[in-house]
Design a protein around this motif. Sequence first.
Motif, PDB file in Angstrom:
ATOM      1  N   TYR A 105      19.975  -6.499 -17.370  1.00 28.30           N
ATOM      2  CA  TYR A 105      19.689  -6.898 -15.991  1.00 28.30           C
ATOM      3  C   TYR A 105      19.958  -5.748 -15.025  1.00 28.30           C
ATOM      4  N   CYS A 375      18.736 -15.928 -12.751  1.00 23.47           N
ATOM      5  CA  CYS A 375      18.079 -16.530 -13.913  1.00 23.47           C
ATOM      6  C   CYS A 375      16.561 -16.422 -13.785  1.00 23.47           C
ATOM      7  N   LEU A 378      15.576 -12.926 -14.705  1.00 26.41           N
ATOM      8  CA  LEU A 378      15.630 -12.720 -16.152  1.00 26.41           C
ATOM      9  C   LEU A 378      14.509 -13.463 -16.863  1.00 26.41           C
ATOM     10  N   LEU A 379      14.087 -14.603 -16.319  1.00 30.35           N
ATOM     11  CA  LEU A 379      12.959 -15.328 -16.905  1.00 30.35           C
ATOM     12  C   LEU A 379      11.680 -14.504 -16.771  1.00 30.35           C
ATOM     13  N   CYS A 433      22.122 -21.292 -18.564  1.00 30.52           N
ATOM     14  CA  CYS A 433      21.149 -21.635 -17.524  1.00 30.52           C
ATOM     15  C   CYS A 433      19.778 -21.052 -17.844  1.00 30.52           C
ATOM     16  N   LEU A 434      19.752 -19.830 -18.331  1.00 32.40           N
ATOM     17  CA  LEU A 434      18.477 -19.236 -18.723  1.00 32.40           C
ATOM     18  C   LEU A 434      17.842 -20.013 -19.865  1.00 32.40           C
ATOM     19  N   TRP A 500      12.202 -15.809 -27.299  1.00 31.54           N
ATOM     20  CA  TRP A 500      13.569 -16.254 -27.046  1.00 31.54           C
ATOM     21  C   TRP A 500      14.444 -16.077 -28.282  1.00 31.54           C
TER      22      TRP A 500
END
Length: 535
Positions: A105, A375, A378-379, A433-434, A500
């Motif tokens: 990140y 988040c 990052l998505l 959360c991600l 993922w």
Amino acid sequence: MSVHYTLNLRVFWPLVTGLCTALVCLYHVLRGSGGARAEPPDGVDGGFPLLKVAVLLLLSYVLLRCRHAVRQRFLPGSPRLGGHAAFSSRHFREPGLSILLESYYEHEVRLSPHVLGHSKAHVSRIVGELVRAGRARGSPGLIPGGALALAFRGDFIQVGSAYEQHKIRRPDSFDVLVPLRLPPLVALEPRSLGEEPVLAPAFRGCFVCALKAPPSPLGASGGHWLRDCKPFADAFCVDVRGRRHLSATLVLRWFQSHLQRSLATVRYSLEGRCRVTLTPGGLEQPPTLHILPCRTDYGCCRLSMAVRLIPAVHLGDGVFLVAPPPPPLPSAPLLELPEGLRAEALWGVNTARQEQKLLSWLQERAAPGACYLKCLQLLKALRDLGARGLDSAAATQWGRILSSYVLKTVLLAVLLRKGAPGQGWDEEHLGKCLEELVQFLRDCLLRRHTLFHCVLGPGGAAAEVGPLPKALREAAPVDLLAAFDGHARELAAARLLSTWQRLPQLLRAYGGPRYLARCPPPRSQRTQGFLEGEP
């Protein structure tokens, strides 16, 4: 903060094998160069045979690799399992992977607030001068008398991720709405196409705008009003089912030519600060203003930026119709429009003001240190990682399905279901959360949930964003993914799951400082589809 390091067995054991082999070779070389020595008695080994040591180390490496493969295959929560079991938090329970995500990140996703602030200020100054010049020029020569011509309202509205604090990577692209002023004798009657009986899903979020007489005393009645507005209708309108409708195509064509004339007015005054060029977008894209740093510009943020200038018609309450509407998909060509409905009359809708209010409303109710915008960033980065290795056609389809607007809507839908970001959205639960966002997005792709537009229709967040124009309140809910067929959605869901599952490997492969060179994927992988090859 304590730093944790993990042992990479893929590197460690080959390194140990090579080191031990080198030591044994060095031992034999030194032993052989030491001169003649007495021969050892029969049956006594004079040293460690090189072959024996190498075979033992190789067997140790193979056994450890087999043990790792068995654990990956049969442990609960393995990536080989399908369904919801594949979304376990296994990745983020492993030591060091949360640090790896944070490092990715910081190096690859996060924007410098300093650079972003300078870029936005620079864009605001350049666009402001251009819009003021366009307002001062008016529309001479287009319509006799000029009173019934379109004109710039004089302001501009900055929209998009750069102004909502979730832009990633580089501050080199921006979206700006340029509101247009209609003549006083012209009013619009917008209508959503969501209730059209035979309409492809790609067009259900579009609007059409019929002309009507404004309220008295400006308006005239009957034939007098039609006669007075005829110059404007001939220049900017098309016939749709017997009524004159404002044409997005004709407005966009006028807008691009008017921008070119306005840019010629201010180009000289901008030469000392930057070089500015305007690229027309044709009839399918808005024009793009390219801002290039000048050679004499010694500022700290010398970036080349592209600014999409989007013509917009204000409907009220901060809602705008924009031209052109989102481009149709190959599966929904313009020939599929119902009889009497013309593509030139279709407009898109922009609810950026309402979405910004919704994000502010969530921010006020969020717990301190909530990481929901992080988040979302990052998505977006996960989507970009998933596009690696795809050919151009597959990457385009992947980007259409998982557009930035779809990903933002996923975040808003998850947060609105909970009311507000609670304690579970702090930095300590970033991975969880991600994971929740990825799982909800996959469920929407597989039609387990419906991803509705967050503002349009009765199911929107009208209570949180304030009043809306009547046309939006009465519009049918719009499913953002309905335009894609089931096969494309299933492929995207499988690709998302595959990305993922291999997130730690992808972060290690593509993470790191930005100055490190990036190796392009093999040619064989660039020609594969959604499911084949490594991204």
